[in-house]
Design an enzyme around this catalytic site. Sequence first.
Site, PDB file in Angstrom:
ATOM      1  CB  ALA A  58      -0.897   0.002   1.242  1.00 28.33           C
ATOM      2  NE  ARG A  93       5.212   8.359  -0.487  1.00 26.32           N
ATOM      3  CZ  ARG A  93       6.157   8.211   0.453  1.00 26.32           C
ATOM      4  NH1 ARG A  93       7.015   9.180   0.669  1.00 26.32           N
ATOM      5  NH2 ARG A  93       6.246   7.099   1.159  1.00 26.32           N
ATOM      6  CE  LYS A 104      12.950   6.214  14.919  1.00 31.76           C
ATOM      7  NZ  LYS A 104      13.935   6.114  13.899  1.00 31.76           N
ATOM      8  CD  GLU A 137      15.379  -7.180  16.993  1.00 27.09           C
ATOM      9  OE1 GLU A 137      15.051  -8.237  17.545  1.00 27.09           O
ATOM     10  OE2 GLU A 137      16.060  -6.294  17.564  1.00 27.09           O
ATOM     11  CB  ILE A 185      21.771  -4.144  16.697  1.00 27.35           C
ATOM     12  CG1 ILE A 185      22.891  -3.299  16.105  1.00 27.35           C
ATOM     13  CG2 ILE A 185      22.275  -4.971  17.872  1.00 27.35           C
ATOM     14  CD1 ILE A 185      23.463  -2.272  17.083  1.00 27.35           C
ATOM     15  N   GLY A 239      21.246  10.868   4.765  1.00 28.94           N
ATOM     16  CA  GLY A 239      19.914  10.262   4.827  1.00 28.94           C
ATOM     17  C   GLY A 239      19.582   9.518   6.098  1.00 28.94           C
ATOM     18  CD  GLU A 288      14.299   9.805  12.783  1.00 31.45           C
ATOM     19  OE1 GLU A 288      13.156   9.883  12.329  1.00 31.45           O
ATOM     20  OE2 GLU A 288      14.942   8.742  12.813  1.00 31.45           O
ATOM     21  CG  ASP A 295      15.750   8.441  17.071  1.00 35.36           C
ATOM     22  OD1 ASP A 295      14.762   7.984  16.479  1.00 35.36           O
ATOM     23  OD2 ASP A 295      16.850   7.841  17.135  1.00 35.36           O
ATOM     24  CE  LYS A 325      16.224   4.725  17.462  1.00 31.34           C
ATOM     25  NZ  LYS A 325      17.299   5.381  16.702  1.00 31.34           N
TER      26      LYS A 325
HETATM   27  N1  HSE Z   1      17.595   9.098  12.864  1.00 33.44           N
HETATM   28  C1  HSE Z   1      17.877   7.822  13.401  1.00 33.44           C
HETATM   29  C2  HSE Z   1      19.384   7.738  13.616  1.00 33.44           C
HETATM   30  C3  HSE Z   1      17.412   6.738  12.462  1.00 33.44           C
HETATM   31  O1  HSE Z   1      20.099   8.664  13.219  1.00 33.44           O
HETATM   32  O2  HSE Z   1      19.836   6.789  14.199  1.00 33.44           O
HETATM   33  C4  HSE Z   1      17.308   5.388  13.085  1.00 33.44           C
HETATM   34  O3  HSE Z   1      16.389   5.344  14.130  1.00 33.44           O
END
Ligand code: HSE
Length: 424
Positions: free
Chosen positions: A42, A45, A104, A128, A135, A186, A189, A200, A204
């Site tokens: 799905a 784009r 996450k 995971e 990892i 890339g 975030e 971020d 986690k």
């Molecule tokens: N922006 C996150 C990082 C991506 O730089 O680790 C993976 O969660």
Amino acid sequence: MPIGVGVIGAGTVGGGVIDILLANTGVIRDKTGAEVALKHVAELRQELLSDFDLSGVRVSPDAADLIADPEVQVVCELIGGVKAARTLILQALEAGKHVVTANKMLLAMHGRELAEAAARNGVELRYEAAVAGTIPIIKAIREGLVANHIHAVYGILNGTCNYILSRMTYEGKEFDEVLKQAQALGFAETPPDLDVEGHDTAHKCQILASLCHSSYVPLERVYVEGITRITHLDVAYAREMGCLIKLLAVVRRVEGEIEARVHPMLVPETHLLASVRNEFNAVYIESDCADATLYYGRGAGRLPTASAVVSDIVDIAVRGGGPARAPFQYTHDIPVRDIGLLEGRYYLRLTTRDHPGVLGKVCTVLGTHGVSIASCIQKDTAPGEPVHVVLMTHESVESSVAAAVAEIDGLEFIEAPTQLIRAL
Ligand code: HSE
């Protein structure tokens, strides 16, 4: 009979999952005997789909069609974000589909609700890829270390921050320049605040803390500080002290409470985590039976993250309809420890005018608060220039150090707020 997989979102990670499911089902069959088949994608784009050979795979612009597809038993949510992803996952779980996600932020905010929906419907919710990308850290905690009490987890869980700090350390670059490069590569975030302000990593950290201690740790109880105030000066002074600066997630059991915190730390160059450079992630775990274990790999990126997503799909396929395992067990209700109670060593960098009595007054304030100095660096500067006094404390209580720093910063010769970094 192959297990049917639906992928919602064909962006970076979703595209990687499609690639693996189209190319590597043979290796999965060889290793497990399980048959996994991509049945439905799905994606709104349509231009994202032109690179794949999707013959025999249904393609819809609407995720609801995918969830309703009787050929799909496992739904992979790979659109990211919170609102729409939460709705889709709840719909899929209520429809009796297993769900795999890399999301996450969603898990950290709504993991409890999603886990309850999975349990209610007797299906799996797997994640995971949400922590440390490729990892297998969730598997390590839920399976390899299942017989252990986990005392401590120290994680480098954000590739962007580790990349920025590595380049500041080894190439003397400034923060803003390397952030731009991380974005170009890339793995940052959008917006990068999620990375560099530590959020971020906090997402986690929340997942690991809840998982390790079978207790729900509210995200707002995870202490979080990012790396935006770390300067090249701190990186250089840390190295003079034989340390590197890393953004760490720390989860520890202390006096019956859970410590869950994210902040920069001075890590001794001899520690295994100090050798984790650039965008790589690592998790160091201390537990009662297994003792110290270390896990290392790429925490982000198309195929590394997709590899973890597919490992969850294969686990579900191998289970072959057996009873679902709860994504989190909230067996206990353990309090989360206040950061003020933390005991450790502290790096303090004071910026002061250079005149007689300054050090004496600073030492008096620290002494009054019960904070003892282990070492000190001060370099000569040109007349009239402010001077940096860098101190490493002995083991001290955070609330005392914070009170001392507040008092020091009120002294008339202090020219800028004192930099405080915790040390491992
Ligand atoms: N922006 C996150 C990082 C991506 O730089 O680790 C993976 O969660």
